[in-house]
Design a protein around this motif. Structure first.
Motif, PDB file in Angstrom:
ATOM      1  N   ALA A  43       0.799  -1.229   0.000  1.00 11.37           N
ATOM      2  CA  ALA A  43       0.000   0.000   0.000  1.00 11.37           C
ATOM      3  C   ALA A  43       0.833   1.282   0.000  1.00 11.37           C
ATOM      4  O   ALA A  43       0.594   2.161  -0.835  1.00 11.37           O
ATOM      5  CB  ALA A  43      -0.975  -0.021   1.179  1.00 11.37           C
ATOM      6  N   HIS A  56      -8.358   1.555   5.133  1.00 17.14           N
ATOM      7  CA  HIS A  56      -8.335   0.139   4.737  1.00 17.14           C
ATOM      8  C   HIS A  56      -8.277  -0.752   5.982  1.00 17.14           C
ATOM      9  O   HIS A  56      -8.961  -1.784   6.036  1.00 17.14           O
ATOM     10  CB  HIS A  56      -7.138  -0.137   3.821  1.00 17.14           C
ATOM     11  N   SER A  60     -11.070  -3.513   7.427  1.00 19.19           N
ATOM     12  CA  SER A  60     -10.726  -4.861   7.863  1.00 19.19           C
ATOM     13  C   SER A  60     -11.222  -5.113   9.283  1.00 19.19           C
ATOM     14  O   SER A  60     -11.731  -6.201   9.597  1.00 19.19           O
ATOM     15  CB  SER A  60      -9.210  -5.055   7.767  1.00 19.19           C
ATOM     16  N   VAL A  89      -9.064  -5.765   3.753  1.00 21.30           N
ATOM     17  CA  VAL A  89      -8.065  -4.699   3.839  1.00 21.30           C
ATOM     18  C   VAL A  89      -7.633  -4.246   2.443  1.00 21.30           C
ATOM     19  O   VAL A  89      -7.243  -3.098   2.258  1.00 21.30           O
ATOM     20  CB  VAL A  89      -6.862  -5.133   4.713  1.00 21.30           C
ATOM     21  N   TRP A  90      -7.735  -5.103   1.451  1.00 20.08           N
ATOM     22  CA  TRP A  90      -7.366  -4.748   0.079  1.00 20.08           C
ATOM     23  C   TRP A  90      -8.420  -3.869  -0.596  1.00 20.08           C
ATOM     24  O   TRP A  90      -8.142  -3.224  -1.593  1.00 20.08           O
ATOM     25  CB  TRP A  90      -7.126  -6.002  -0.756  1.00 20.08           C
ATOM     26  N   GLY A  92     -10.669  -1.631   1.301  1.00 20.34           N
ATOM     27  CA  GLY A  92     -10.813  -0.352   1.986  1.00 20.34           C
ATOM     28  C   GLY A  92     -12.247  -0.042   2.352  1.00 20.34           C
ATOM     29  O   GLY A  92     -13.167  -0.792   2.040  1.00 20.34           O
ATOM     30  N   SER A 159     -11.136  -2.090  -6.772  1.00 19.01           N
ATOM     31  CA  SER A 159     -10.435  -1.765  -5.525  1.00 19.01           C
ATOM     32  C   SER A 159      -9.452  -0.603  -5.724  1.00 19.01           C
ATOM     33  O   SER A 159      -8.914  -0.408  -6.813  1.00 19.01           O
ATOM     34  CB  SER A 159      -9.675  -2.987  -5.011  1.00 19.01           C
TER      35      SER A 159
END
Length: 170
Positions: A43, A56, A60, A89-90, A92, A159
């Motif tokens: 990131a 992000h 998660s 988390v990928w 957000g 994403s």
């Protein structure tokens, strides 16, 4: 270089998790650890600022909270909860996360119906010689890692990391 990592890591991890869940009814913990750790490495290199990375991580955490509740109620498996959390988390805290969750839900519902129908036709399927993993018939659960993987594949183009990688290529 960083674009290649963005294009490969999430899809590869989702594929490994889906195939593992299909054949063993388990999702290796290392898949979720790799997904989460790779996001933390990729990131900042992809240009996401601290605030965006925080959003992000918050996404998660929210997904983890929901999954933990479902796990505690014995509605969701631990591997599925960890994979959903690490995948979230990928995406957000934005519309791509909602797209991901929607795709996972739709694919998961269809997968559940398909497996339940297959279980009712177990003898005919086995007699036909189709190469179907036996755990699909004997396990009392649904390999939801397949739905998470397919939902992730469908949602990933929207994403923020994928959008950033595509922008770098143009």
């Amino acid at each position: 270089m960083i674009e290649a990592a963005i294009f490969v890591i999430l899809p590869l991890c989702l594929a490994v998790a889906a195939f593992s869940d299909l054949f063993t009814m388990t999702i290796p913990n290392r898949v979720s650890v790799i997904l989460f750790g790779a996001f933390l490495l990729v990131a900042p290199l992809a240009g996401l600022g601290a605030t965006m990375i925080g959003m992000h991580l918050l996404a998660s955490l929210i997904v983890f909270s929901a999954c933990f509740t479902l796990f505690a109620l014995n509605v969701m498996g631990g591997g599925d909860a960890k994979l959903l959390t690490a995948s979230a988390v990928w995406f957000g805290l934005n519309s791509s996360l909602m797209t991901f969750v929607l795709y996972v839900s739709i694919v998961g519902g269809l997968l559940t119906l398909l497996i339940l129908m297959m279980r009712k036709q177990e003898n005919a399927i086995l007699a036909s010689g189709l190469p179907v993993p036996s755990l699909l018939f004997t396990a009392k659960k649904i390999p939801y890692g397949i739905a998470i993987g397919l939902g992730g594949f469908l949602a990933y183009p929207s994403s923020p990391l994928m959008q950033a990688a595509l922008a770098q290529l143009h």
